[in-house]
Scaffold this active site. Sequence first.
Site, PDB file in Angstrom:
ATOM      1  N   LYS A   1      -4.146  -7.300  -9.301  1.00  0.00           N
ATOM      2  CA  LYS A   1      -3.112  -6.393  -9.214  1.00  0.00           C
ATOM      3  C   LYS A   1      -2.504  -6.727 -10.531  1.00  0.00           C
ATOM      4  CE  LYS A   1      -4.562  -3.509  -6.216  1.00  0.00           C
ATOM      5  NZ  LYS A   1      -4.534  -3.936  -5.115  1.00  0.00           N
TER       6      LYS A   1
ATOM      7  N   GLU B   1       2.535   3.300  -7.056  1.00  0.00           N
ATOM      8  CA  GLU B   1       1.559   3.641  -6.016  1.00  0.00           C
ATOM      9  C   GLU B   1       1.489   3.047  -5.395  1.00  0.00           C
ATOM     10  OE1 GLU B   1      -0.070   4.381  -8.074  1.00  0.00           O
ATOM     11  OE2 GLU B   1      -2.175   3.088  -7.067  1.00  0.00           O
TER      12      GLU B   1
ATOM     13  N   SER C   1     -10.503 -11.749  -4.267  1.00  0.00           N
ATOM     14  CA  SER C   1      -9.332 -10.408  -5.352  1.00  0.00           C
ATOM     15  C   SER C   1      -7.596 -10.567  -4.701  1.00  0.00           C
ATOM     16  CB  SER C   1      -9.399  -9.201  -5.076  1.00  0.00           C
ATOM     17  OG  SER C   1      -9.455  -8.947  -3.379  1.00  0.00           O
TER      18      SER C   1
HETATM   19  C1  LIG Z   1      -5.691  -3.548  -3.674  1.00  0.00           C
HETATM   20  C2  LIG Z   1      -6.922  -4.759  -3.797  1.00  0.00           C
HETATM   21  C3  LIG Z   1      -7.740  -4.607  -3.657  1.00  0.00           C
HETATM   22  C4  LIG Z   1      -9.172  -2.992  -3.883  1.00  0.00           C
HETATM   23  O1  LIG Z   1      -8.520  -2.438  -5.143  1.00  0.00           O
HETATM   24  P1  LIG Z   1      -9.525  -2.439  -6.387  1.00  0.00           P
HETATM   25  O2  LIG Z   1      -8.891  -1.733  -7.955  1.00  0.00           O
HETATM   26  O3  LIG Z   1     -10.588  -1.782  -5.933  1.00  0.00           O
HETATM   27  O4  LIG Z   1      -9.490  -3.561  -6.836  1.00  0.00           O
HETATM   28  C5  LIG Z   1      -8.371  -5.618  -3.546  1.00  0.00           C
HETATM   29  N1  LIG Z   1      -7.860  -7.006  -3.183  1.00  0.00           N
HETATM   30  C6  LIG Z   1      -6.848  -6.615  -2.854  1.00  0.00           C
HETATM   31  C7  LIG Z   1      -6.284  -7.902  -2.690  1.00  0.00           C
HETATM   32  C8  LIG Z   1      -6.134  -6.134  -3.271  1.00  0.00           C
HETATM   33  O5  LIG Z   1      -4.759  -6.066  -3.896  1.00  0.00           O
END
Ligand SMILES: *Cc1c(COP(=O)(O)O)cnc(C)c1O
Length: 424
Positions: free
Chosen positions: A94, A116, A394
Amino acid sequence: MTTPPTHADVPGRFGPYGGQYVPETLMPCLRELEAVWLAARTDPAFLAELAELHADYSGRPTPLYRARRFEAACGGKARVWLKREDLNHTGAHKINNCLGQVLLAKRMGKARLIAETGAGQHGVATATVAALAGLRCTVYMGQVDMQRQEPNVQRMRLLGAEVVPVLSGARTLKDATSEAIRDWVTNVADSHYIIGSTVGPHPYPTMVRDFQSVIGIEARRQVLEKEGRLPDVAIACVGGGSNAAGLFAGFVDDPVALYGVEAGGSSLGHSAALALGTPGVLHGSYSYLLQDDDGQVVPAHSIAAGLDYPGVGPEHSFLKDTGRVTYDKVDDAEALAAFGDLCRLEGIIPALESSHALAFCRRLLGDEAACAQLRAARAAGPDAGPLVVVVNLSGRGDKDMHGDAGAHGAAATDGNGGDHGQAR
Ligand SMILES: *Cc1c(COP(=O)(O)O)cnc(C)c1O
């Protein structure tokens, strides 16, 4: 038959998806944002400032790590590389988007950021860049998510942000997003709304993908360095779709099979907008979403708060229709099993969101027919050695440990094979 328009034909449209379904009061500021962003993306000074923050503040490039023991648990016939977005400052991808957008907010002379958040990761990333840039910050968060993600609520407050509990609807991400939009409409003169994913009205889906494309650009270069060739497969989880869009941006023009993994949830529901939804308008854009026959948005469910959103980005909707990306879903139990696997096999605690991508990787590599097809499809031919897979990790899972994952992650892996012992 007419071919649907491609992205380039209409700004902010991906085929029929996307657009700007917003109140008239927001139009000037969407136009301003688009202009500032388009100027910035080719401005050497902007790019240098962003690159410096990536390197020295967030810790980029993030490593591409070969997960050998996880690979073995997946059958040992493929090489699995994890793109370590979990090692970013604040623990997820993020921050890539927030660093880009806060620089734009400063260029627009805004004094305040609005965001948000679902899992709290985007709220933390926004509070972080607000502190970095000396801006005020208000974060809207569903009350249910505040309970599920208490450590992130504390982090945001430590960073100086005001966290506003949202009590309407299901009290999760969709409701928080509606509140944030309401605040933005009221305070648009001095506030910039940092949307945390590839959703919302144009220019957000394209702009956020742009800021996240650093994931795929790095991963492509790294896998070429380490393997001497492109991967066969790239996999990412899909909530709104930003980490997936970022990873796919590196490979979309290459002969690489792309998989987006949505949350299949449980008997309580799911958040698989692409797999099980229908097109409609939510939060300013036209895209697949979960709705009933009357067009009422159906609450989403996932064990992963960051995937718990009834919509998905318009570009993913388009990529689903064109077939360039295959979208599938993984349920809560499968994600928990993969969560436990990565903890014990690799010493990496993944986010529950990312665990969906890991679970899908394991499922795909266990499917002989699918693997044979992937081998046959590749340029180098079926005998060119093991499949090479890149999975986007992610984020890290520290935020999830106090909840279901901490309590059940271990138990969920029982009977799932592998050589791991007990989780304690
Ligand atoms: C917010 C989040 C996601 C999902 O958001 P995307 O916009 O689909 O990437 C996935 N993995 C993590 C660790 C997140 O914090």
